[in-house]
Design an enzyme around this catalytic site. Structure first.
Site, PDB file in Angstrom:
ATOM      1  N   ASP A 164       0.827  -1.215   0.000  1.00 38.77           N
ATOM      2  CA  ASP A 164       0.000   0.000   0.000  1.00 38.77           C
ATOM      3  C   ASP A 164       0.862   1.267   0.000  1.00 38.77           C
ATOM      4  O   ASP A 164       1.978   1.267   0.518  1.00 38.77           O
ATOM      5  CB  ASP A 164      -0.921  -0.019   1.238  1.00 38.77           C
ATOM      6  CG  ASP A 164      -2.069   0.967   1.095  1.00 38.77           C
ATOM      7  OD1 ASP A 164      -2.337   1.429  -0.039  1.00 38.77           O
ATOM      8  OD2 ASP A 164      -2.706   1.276   2.124  1.00 38.77           O
ATOM      9  N   GLY A 165       0.305   2.324  -0.559  1.00 43.50           N
ATOM     10  CA  GLY A 165       0.958   3.635  -0.494  1.00 43.50           C
ATOM     11  C   GLY A 165       1.588   4.098  -1.808  1.00 43.50           C
ATOM     12  O   GLY A 165       2.337   5.071  -1.824  1.00 43.50           O
ATOM     13  N   GLY A 187       0.099   5.567  -4.317  1.00 41.29           N
ATOM     14  CA  GLY A 187      -0.446   6.885  -4.652  1.00 41.29           C
ATOM     15  C   GLY A 187       0.219   7.971  -3.822  1.00 41.29           C
ATOM     16  O   GLY A 187       0.624   9.023  -4.341  1.00 41.29           O
ATOM     17  N   ARG A 188       0.368   7.711  -2.531  1.00 40.61           N
ATOM     18  CA  ARG A 188       0.992   8.721  -1.653  1.00 40.61           C
ATOM     19  C   ARG A 188       2.468   8.911  -1.983  1.00 40.61           C
ATOM     20  O   ARG A 188       2.997  10.010  -1.902  1.00 40.61           O
ATOM     21  CB  ARG A 188       0.798   8.336  -0.180  1.00 40.61           C
ATOM     22  CG  ARG A 188      -0.580   8.745   0.332  1.00 40.61           C
ATOM     23  CD  ARG A 188      -0.931   8.032   1.599  1.00 40.61           C
ATOM     24  NE  ARG A 188      -1.340   6.659   1.312  1.00 40.61           N
ATOM     25  CZ  ARG A 188      -1.481   5.718   2.239  1.00 40.61           C
ATOM     26  NH1 ARG A 188      -1.234   6.004   3.504  1.00 40.61           N
ATOM     27  NH2 ARG A 188      -1.885   4.520   1.906  1.00 40.61           N
ATOM     28  N   TRP A 189       3.116   7.826  -2.359  1.00 43.28           N
ATOM     29  CA  TRP A 189       4.531   7.921  -2.760  1.00 43.28           C
ATOM     30  C   TRP A 189       4.650   8.891  -3.931  1.00 43.28           C
ATOM     31  O   TRP A 189       5.521   9.755  -3.951  1.00 43.28           O
ATOM     32  CB  TRP A 189       5.030   6.528  -3.167  1.00 43.28           C
ATOM     33  CG  TRP A 189       6.467   6.467  -3.580  1.00 43.28           C
ATOM     34  CD1 TRP A 189       7.555   6.223  -2.788  1.00 43.28           C
ATOM     35  CD2 TRP A 189       6.979   6.649  -4.918  1.00 43.28           C
ATOM     36  NE1 TRP A 189       8.698   6.240  -3.537  1.00 43.28           N
ATOM     37  CE2 TRP A 189       8.380   6.500  -4.854  1.00 43.28           C
ATOM     38  CE3 TRP A 189       6.389   6.929  -6.158  1.00 43.28           C
ATOM     39  CZ2 TRP A 189       9.204   6.606  -5.970  1.00 43.28           C
ATOM     40  CZ3 TRP A 189       7.207   7.044  -7.274  1.00 43.28           C
ATOM     41  CH2 TRP A 189       8.602   6.889  -7.167  1.00 43.28           C
ATOM     42  N   ARG A 210      -0.358   9.388  -9.845  1.00 47.34           N
ATOM     43  CA  ARG A 210      -0.467   8.112  -9.121  1.00 47.34           C
ATOM     44  C   ARG A 210       0.104   6.945  -9.926  1.00 47.34           C
ATOM     45  O   ARG A 210       0.663   6.006  -9.369  1.00 47.34           O
ATOM     46  CB  ARG A 210      -1.935   7.823  -8.776  1.00 47.34           C
ATOM     47  CG  ARG A 210      -2.548   8.773  -7.762  1.00 47.34           C
ATOM     48  CD  ARG A 210      -4.025   8.442  -7.533  1.00 47.34           C
ATOM     49  NE  ARG A 210      -4.198   7.078  -7.024  1.00 47.34           N
ATOM     50  CZ  ARG A 210      -4.078   6.734  -5.743  1.00 47.34           C
ATOM     51  NH1 ARG A 210      -3.806   7.652  -4.842  1.00 47.34           N
ATOM     52  NH2 ARG A 210      -4.253   5.488  -5.368  1.00 47.34           N
ATOM     53  N   HIS A 238       2.433   3.474  -9.069  1.00 42.44           N
ATOM     54  CA  HIS A 238       2.174   2.053  -9.360  1.00 42.44           C
ATOM     55  C   HIS A 238       3.361   1.432 -10.100  1.00 42.44           C
ATOM     56  O   HIS A 238       3.706   0.277  -9.863  1.00 42.44           O
ATOM     57  CB  HIS A 238       0.885   1.889 -10.169  1.00 42.44           C
ATOM     58  CG  HIS A 238      -0.343   2.279  -9.383  1.00 42.44           C
ATOM     59  ND1 HIS A 238      -0.573   1.826  -8.106  1.00 42.44           N
ATOM     60  CD2 HIS A 238      -1.387   3.089  -9.685  1.00 42.44           C
ATOM     61  CE1 HIS A 238      -1.710   2.334  -7.654  1.00 42.44           C
ATOM     62  NE2 HIS A 238      -2.229   3.110  -8.598  1.00 42.44           N
ATOM     63  N   SER A 296      -7.580  -5.243  -5.199  1.00 44.85           N
ATOM     64  CA  SER A 296      -8.667  -5.823  -4.410  1.00 44.85           C
ATOM     65  C   SER A 296     -10.000  -5.697  -5.140  1.00 44.85           C
ATOM     66  O   SER A 296     -10.155  -4.859  -6.037  1.00 44.85           O
ATOM     67  CB  SER A 296      -8.755  -5.137  -3.041  1.00 44.85           C
ATOM     68  OG  SER A 296      -9.459  -3.916  -3.143  1.00 44.85           O
ATOM     69  N   LEU A 354      10.388 -20.656  -4.748  1.00 46.95           N
ATOM     70  CA  LEU A 354       9.399 -19.781  -4.116  1.00 46.95           C
ATOM     71  C   LEU A 354       8.003 -19.950  -4.728  1.00 46.95           C
ATOM     72  O   LEU A 354       7.850 -19.954  -5.948  1.00 46.95           O
ATOM     73  CB  LEU A 354       9.845 -18.321  -4.289  1.00 46.95           C
ATOM     74  CG  LEU A 354       8.869 -17.250  -3.824  1.00 46.95           C
ATOM     75  CD1 LEU A 354       8.814 -17.173  -2.291  1.00 46.95           C
ATOM     76  CD2 LEU A 354       9.240 -15.874  -4.386  1.00 46.95           C
TER      77      LEU A 354
HETATM   78  C1  IPE Z   1      -5.475  -2.645  -0.137  1.00 49.89           C
HETATM   79  O1  IPE Z   1      -5.138  -1.310  -0.296  1.00 49.89           O
HETATM   80  C2  IPE Z   1      -5.448  -3.349  -1.447  1.00 49.89           C
HETATM   81  C3  IPE Z   1      -4.132  -3.478  -2.055  1.00 49.89           C
HETATM   82  C4  IPE Z   1      -2.974  -3.147  -1.530  1.00 49.89           C
HETATM   83  C5  IPE Z   1      -4.135  -4.076  -3.345  1.00 49.89           C
HETATM   84  P1  IPE Z   1      -6.231  -0.160  -0.458  1.00 49.89           P
HETATM   85  O2  IPE Z   1      -5.464   1.102  -0.584  1.00 49.89           O
HETATM   86  O3  IPE Z   1      -7.161  -0.492  -1.546  1.00 49.89           O
HETATM   87  O4  IPE Z   1      -7.005  -0.247   0.935  1.00 49.89           O
HETATM   88  P2  IPE Z   1      -7.834   0.838   1.730  1.00 49.89           P
HETATM   89  O5  IPE Z   1      -8.833   1.408   0.766  1.00 49.89           O
HETATM   90  O6  IPE Z   1      -6.866   1.887   2.186  1.00 49.89           O
HETATM   91  O7  IPE Z   1      -8.434   0.105   2.864  1.00 49.89           O
HETATM   92  C1  IPE Z   2      -1.532   0.326  -3.378  1.00 53.40           C
HETATM   93  O1  IPE Z   2      -1.319   1.683  -3.402  1.00 53.40           O
HETATM   94  C2  IPE Z   2      -1.838  -0.248  -4.741  1.00 53.40           C
HETATM   95  C3  IPE Z   2      -3.248  -0.625  -4.943  1.00 53.40           C
HETATM   96  C4  IPE Z   2      -4.160  -0.652  -4.034  1.00 53.40           C
HETATM   97  C5  IPE Z   2      -3.629  -1.037  -6.278  1.00 53.40           C
HETATM   98  P1  IPE Z   2      -2.520   2.734  -3.407  1.00 53.40           P
HETATM   99  O2  IPE Z   2      -2.894   3.015  -4.820  1.00 53.40           O
HETATM  100  O3  IPE Z   2      -3.631   2.266  -2.539  1.00 53.40           O
HETATM  101  O4  IPE Z   2      -1.810   4.007  -2.782  1.00 53.40           O
HETATM  102  P2  IPE Z   2      -2.454   5.029  -1.734  1.00 53.40           P
HETATM  103  O5  IPE Z   2      -2.976   4.217  -0.594  1.00 53.40           O
HETATM  104  O6  IPE Z   2      -3.529   5.761  -2.453  1.00 53.40           O
HETATM  105  O7  IPE Z   2      -1.296   5.899  -1.347  1.00 53.40           O
HETATM  106 MG    MG Z   3      -4.062   2.470  -0.568  1.00 53.45          MG
END
Ligand code: IPE
Ligand code: IPE
Ligand code: MG
Length: 253
Positions: free
Chosen positions: A28-29, A31-33, A41, A45, A73, A139
């Site tokens: 996760d993160g 987008g914020r990165w 965004r 990815h 997800s 693995l």
């Molecule tokens: C969880 O992250 C799903 C994946 C990392 C693929 P999200 O960014 O979708 O989760 P929420 O919305 O913060 O709970």
């Molecule tokens: C995780 O990063 C990747 C996916 C859920 C597909 P995010 O896209 O959720 O990034 P944030 O949480 O918005 O920073």
């Molecule tokens: Mg996220």
């Protein structure tokens, strides 16, 4: 995939460092990165895919037998269409461009999640990578794509109900093992450790059944920044955890 044998040796020799047999990662993160760097965004990815390659490499070098990563997800469909298309394109590219390397590294790839609603060409690509790596013995890399824990359990219930209504199974014979057999992860041990990056402290529908007794480690870094140092930090924290599985201290594994 690059590897640094010197670091592997050090890691394996580190006294008391426990290596999970099954590691789950909520990546996760992204987008914020990207946002923190003034980038779109989508760049987050792309950087996330590099971090995925890194953790596959680290898992091989440190002797993690099973790695499951959450990449898209069932709930991520609520994102803007452009972002979804981009993530799907990245998955295609990852599968196509990394297949050779994964194969050479003896990685067995499985994709879990619902295939319903995925384009036929993507489904073929998924089947292809699974088939080509099926006999590998290194693995076990499981990619949770279009995956949701609740959807997985619901699907399992549906399959069990079909068996019951066909007279193949009696309701009183349904056990936890019956449910496990009906999950996508059948054959994989439960995750010992689940990591989530980006500072969020929730499981967001990842391996709900399988993670019942997983240790959870939350890392502040965003996924694209997760590197060997972060990995070692997490393993050190995991090594200090005492797993009880409902028992008492002396019984812990
Ligand atoms: C969880 O992250 C799903 C994946 C990392 C693929 P999200 O960014 O979708 O989760 P929420 O919305 O913060 O709970
Ligand atoms: C995780 O990063 C990747 C996916 C859920 C597909 P995010 O896209 O959720 O990034 P944030 O949480 O918005 O920073
Ligand atoms: Mg996220």
């Amino acid at each position: 995939m690059s590897s640094d044998p010197a670091i592997t040796t050090t890691a394996r020799q580190a006294p008391g460092l426990k290596i999970p047999v099954h590691l789950g990662v909520i990546m996760d993160g992204n987008g914020r990165w990207a946002r923190s760097r003034g980038k779109p965004r989508t760049e987050g990815h792309m950087a996330g895919v590099k971090a995925l390659r890194r953790i596959v490499d680290l898992s091989i070098r440190y002797g993690v037998a099973n790695l499951t990563v959450f990449s898209f997800s069932s709930e991520n469909w609520s994102r803007p269409r452009d972002e979804i298309n981009f993530i799907f394109t990245l998955l295609r590219r990852f599968v196509a461009s990394d297949l050779e390397t994964l194969y050479r590294n003896n990685v067995r790839v499985r994709i879990i999640g619902t295939r319903l609603g995925l384009e036929a060409s993507l489904q073929r690509l998924i089947d292809d990578v699974e088939q080509k790596t099926a006999l590998n013995t290194g693995l076990n890399l499981t990619v949770a794509f279009n995956y949701g824990g609740r959807a997985e359990i619901t699907e399992a219930i549906r399959r069990i109900a079909v068996a019951v209504s066909a007279g193949e199974l009696r309701p009183e014979d349904i056990t936890e093992a019956t449910v496990e057999r009906a999950l996508y992860t059948y054959g994989l041990p439960d995750p010992d450790l689940i990591i989530r990056t980006s500072g969020e402290q929730r499981v967001s529908n990842f391996l709900l059944w399988q993670g019942a007794y997983s240790e959870l480690v939350f890392v502040e870094q965003n996924w694209p920044d997760f590197d060997e140092r972060s990995f070692l930090g997490v393993l050190e924290e995991y090594s200090l955890r005492e797993r009880r599985f409902g028992g008492v201290e002396a019984q812990s594994l």
